[in-house]
Design a protein around this motif. Sequence first.
Motif, mmCIF file in Angstrom:
data_model
loop_
_atom_site.group_PDB
_atom_site.id
_atom_site.type_symbol
_atom_site.label_atom_id
_atom_site.label_comp_id
_atom_site.label_asym_id
_atom_site.label_seq_id
_atom_site.Cartn_x
_atom_site.Cartn_y
_atom_site.Cartn_z
ATOM 1 N N LEU A 195 -40.725 30.981 44.279
ATOM 2 C CA LEU A 195 -40.778 30.532 42.832
ATOM 3 C C LEU A 195 -40.341 29.077 42.689
ATOM 4 C CD1 LEU A 195 -38.133 33.180 41.146
ATOM 5 C CD2 LEU A 195 -40.125 32.419 40.318
ATOM 6 N N ALA A 196 -39.602 28.458 43.472
ATOM 7 C CA ALA A 196 -39.659 26.939 43.463
ATOM 8 C C ALA A 196 -40.752 26.110 43.916
ATOM 9 C CB ALA A 196 -38.345 26.407 44.639
ATOM 10 N N ALA A 197 -41.580 26.882 44.673
ATOM 11 C CA ALA A 197 -43.055 26.057 45.009
ATOM 12 C C ALA A 197 -43.953 26.280 43.789
ATOM 13 C CB ALA A 197 -43.550 26.830 46.395
ATOM 14 N N VAL A 198 -43.781 27.403 43.128
ATOM 15 C CA VAL A 198 -44.649 27.638 41.869
ATOM 16 C C VAL A 198 -44.062 26.629 40.854
ATOM 17 C CG1 VAL A 198 -45.225 29.228 39.945
ATOM 18 C CG2 VAL A 198 -45.272 29.873 42.163
ATOM 19 N N ALA A 199 -42.775 26.415 40.724
ATOM 20 C CA ALA A 199 -41.980 25.313 39.642
ATOM 21 C C ALA A 199 -42.724 24.082 39.917
ATOM 22 C CB ALA A 199 -40.676 25.412 39.624
ATOM 23 N N ILE A 200 -43.056 23.769 41.183
ATOM 24 C CA ILE A 200 -43.455 22.361 41.700
ATOM 25 C C ILE A 200 -44.829 22.276 41.197
ATOM 26 C CG2 ILE A 200 -44.030 20.619 43.472
ATOM 27 C CD1 ILE A 200 -41.149 21.853 44.887
ATOM 28 N N GLY A 201 -45.537 23.325 41.601
ATOM 29 C CA GLY A 201 -47.032 23.288 41.384
ATOM 30 C C GLY A 201 -47.428 23.366 39.843
ATOM 31 N N LYS A 202 -46.446 23.959 39.058
ATOM 32 C CA LYS A 202 -46.719 23.689 37.546
ATOM 33 C C LYS A 202 -46.237 22.633 36.891
ATOM 34 C CE LYS A 202 -46.468 27.730 35.426
ATOM 35 N NZ LYS A 202 -45.683 28.989 34.845
ATOM 36 N N GLY A 203 -45.786 21.559 37.785
ATOM 37 C CA GLY A 203 -45.316 20.231 37.306
ATOM 38 C C GLY A 203 -43.861 20.044 37.185
ATOM 39 N N ARG A 204 -42.976 21.005 37.384
ATOM 40 C CA ARG A 204 -41.703 21.056 37.046
ATOM 41 C C ARG A 204 -40.974 20.634 38.514
ATOM 42 N NH1 ARG A 204 -42.361 26.373 35.218
ATOM 43 N NH2 ARG A 204 -40.962 27.222 36.402
ATOM 44 N N TYR A 205 -41.232 19.256 38.926
ATOM 45 C CA TYR A 205 -41.075 19.127 40.354
ATOM 46 C C TYR A 205 -39.451 19.136 40.665
ATOM 47 C CZ TYR A 205 -40.525 15.960 44.289
ATOM 48 O OH TYR A 205 -40.001 15.373 45.573
ATOM 49 N N GLN A 206 -38.841 18.429 39.714
ATOM 50 C CA GLN A 206 -37.449 18.329 39.811
ATOM 51 C C GLN A 206 -36.527 19.586 39.871
ATOM 52 O OE1 GLN A 206 -36.104 15.092 40.993
ATOM 53 N NE2 GLN A 206 -34.555 16.427 41.642
ATOM 54 N N GLU A 207 -37.139 20.345 39.136
ATOM 55 C CA GLU A 207 -36.533 21.693 38.911
ATOM 56 C C GLU A 207 -36.619 22.482 40.183
ATOM 57 O OE1 GLU A 207 -37.598 25.967 37.149
ATOM 58 O OE2 GLU A 207 -37.880 24.482 35.873
ATOM 59 N N GLY A 208 -37.852 22.496 40.782
ATOM 60 C CA GLY A 208 -38.418 22.963 42.169
ATOM 61 C C GLY A 208 -37.541 22.525 43.120
ATOM 62 N N VAL A 209 -37.504 21.122 43.398
ATOM 63 C CA VAL A 209 -36.629 20.610 44.507
ATOM 64 C C VAL A 209 -35.188 20.830 44.360
ATOM 65 C CG1 VAL A 209 -36.107 18.319 45.507
ATOM 66 C CG2 VAL A 209 -38.553 18.735 44.877
ATOM 67 N N ASP A 210 -34.705 20.669 43.209
ATOM 68 C CA ASP A 210 -33.181 20.935 43.146
ATOM 69 C C ASP A 210 -32.988 22.535 43.669
ATOM 70 O OD1 ASP A 210 -32.755 18.751 42.114
ATOM 71 O OD2 ASP A 210 -32.677 19.022 40.262
ATOM 72 N N GLU A 211 -33.649 23.386 43.376
ATOM 73 C CA GLU A 211 -33.763 24.701 43.789
ATOM 74 C C GLU A 211 -33.736 24.737 45.386
ATOM 75 O OE1 GLU A 211 -33.075 29.036 43.856
ATOM 76 O OE2 GLU A 211 -32.434 27.426 42.721
ATOM 77 N N LEU A 212 -34.894 24.238 45.749
ATOM 78 C CA LEU A 212 -35.013 24.151 47.184
ATOM 79 C C LEU A 212 -33.630 23.484 47.905
ATOM 80 C CD1 LEU A 212 -38.646 23.261 47.681
ATOM 81 C CD2 LEU A 212 -37.592 25.504 47.999
ATOM 82 N N ARG A 213 -33.282 22.605 47.603
ATOM 83 C CA ARG A 213 -32.102 22.161 48.012
ATOM 84 C C ARG A 213 -30.742 23.030 47.997
ATOM 85 N NH1 ARG A 213 -33.339 16.795 45.458
ATOM 86 N NH2 ARG A 213 -33.781 15.338 47.188
ATOM 87 N N ARG A 214 -30.631 23.760 46.808
ATOM 88 C CA ARG A 214 -29.655 24.685 46.778
ATOM 89 C C ARG A 214 -29.770 25.836 47.685
ATOM 90 N NH1 ARG A 214 -28.500 29.644 44.890
ATOM 91 N NH2 ARG A 214 -30.454 29.902 44.372
ATOM 92 N N LEU A 215 -31.090 26.100 47.767
ATOM 93 C CA LEU A 215 -31.645 27.263 49.121
ATOM 94 C C LEU A 215 -30.906 26.831 50.272
ATOM 95 C CD1 LEU A 215 -34.906 28.641 47.241
ATOM 96 C CD2 LEU A 215 -32.429 29.970 47.343
ATOM 97 N N ALA A 216 -31.542 25.602 50.666
ATOM 98 C CA ALA A 216 -31.380 25.157 52.215
ATOM 99 C C ALA A 216 -29.853 25.093 52.259
ATOM 100 C CB ALA A 216 -32.029 23.852 52.250
ATOM 101 N N ALA A 217 -29.210 24.584 51.368
ATOM 102 C CA ALA A 217 -27.809 24.749 51.829
ATOM 103 C C ALA A 217 -26.902 25.827 52.236
ATOM 104 C CB ALA A 217 -26.995 24.229 50.578
ATOM 105 N N ASN A 218 -27.960 27.032 51.745
ATOM 106 C CA ASN A 218 -27.128 28.434 52.388
ATOM 107 C C ASN A 218 -28.121 29.253 53.464
ATOM 108 O OD1 ASN A 218 -24.737 28.492 50.588
ATOM 109 N ND2 ASN A 218 -26.213 28.198 49.151
ATOM 110 N N ASP A 219 -29.236 28.488 53.916
ATOM 111 C CA ASP A 219 -30.157 29.045 54.637
ATOM 112 C C ASP A 219 -30.248 28.650 56.031
ATOM 113 O OD1 ASP A 219 -32.285 30.193 55.738
ATOM 114 O OD2 ASP A 219 -33.960 28.868 54.820
ATOM 115 N N ALA A 220 -29.405 29.580 56.783
ATOM 116 C CA ALA A 220 -29.127 29.332 58.272
ATOM 117 C C ALA A 220 -30.475 28.969 59.147
ATOM 118 C CB ALA A 220 -28.167 29.953 58.832
ATOM 119 N N ARG A 221 -31.445 29.620 58.698
ATOM 120 C CA ARG A 221 -32.684 29.796 59.640
ATOM 121 C C ARG A 221 -33.487 28.453 59.234
ATOM 122 N NH1 ARG A 221 -35.246 35.437 57.862
ATOM 123 N NH2 ARG A 221 -36.938 34.413 58.780
#
Length: 210
Positions: free
Chosen positions: A55-81
């Motif tokens: 979903l975050a990648a789709v947001a970035i692809g549709k031009g909503r870069y900051q929204e997508g990156v902020d979501e990826l940061r949030r996910l990364a903070a809780n993604d141990a893998r």
Amino acid sequence: LATLQPLLDAKRPKASVYGVAAEIYMRRGEVDKAEAMLVKAADADPDDVGSRIALAAVAIGKGRYQEGVDELRRLAANDARGTADLALIGALMRRGEHAKALEAIAQLERKQPKLPAAPLLRGQVELARGDAAAARKAFEQAQKVAPNALGVLQALAALDVKEGQGQAAVQRFEAAIKAAPEDRSLPLALVQLRARLGTPSADLIRELQA
């Protein structure tokens, strides 16, 4: 899509079903429908990190870069893998945000200290910044973690060739082949390297047939 439809029409489709539908729509170029399927996948399984990354990648692809990156940061903070970290790093690197990419790589390295991905990515960022020496240092660090990893060897060999050290690149692969004879990707990579260095086709054919 027609084959998948009965599963989509079920009372409670699984997240994986929505995920497959999203991939189909993406391949058809119907990004909005793909995004809608990913939203449903995330709702069906709140713990499904993959659909949220998509979903975050789709947001970035549709031009909503900051929204997508902020979501990826949030996910990364809780993604141990580290899956979300990799997606975040890729987005930052494509955007040319090298300093932020290095910060994200440092976070990935803390999660994966025994894998070569983080130092390999750091080397790629340093190359993009034009610092070949720092890139080589990072690639060599990756090689300490995974001595015979194909991607690491290719990165170091590319630097060797660029610096006019083609024979050093060849020797690098020869040593890896000797150390890991079961890895059939290494001899093929060596043939490709020899081809770039101008080895005659007849010699390459003999090497492939050996």
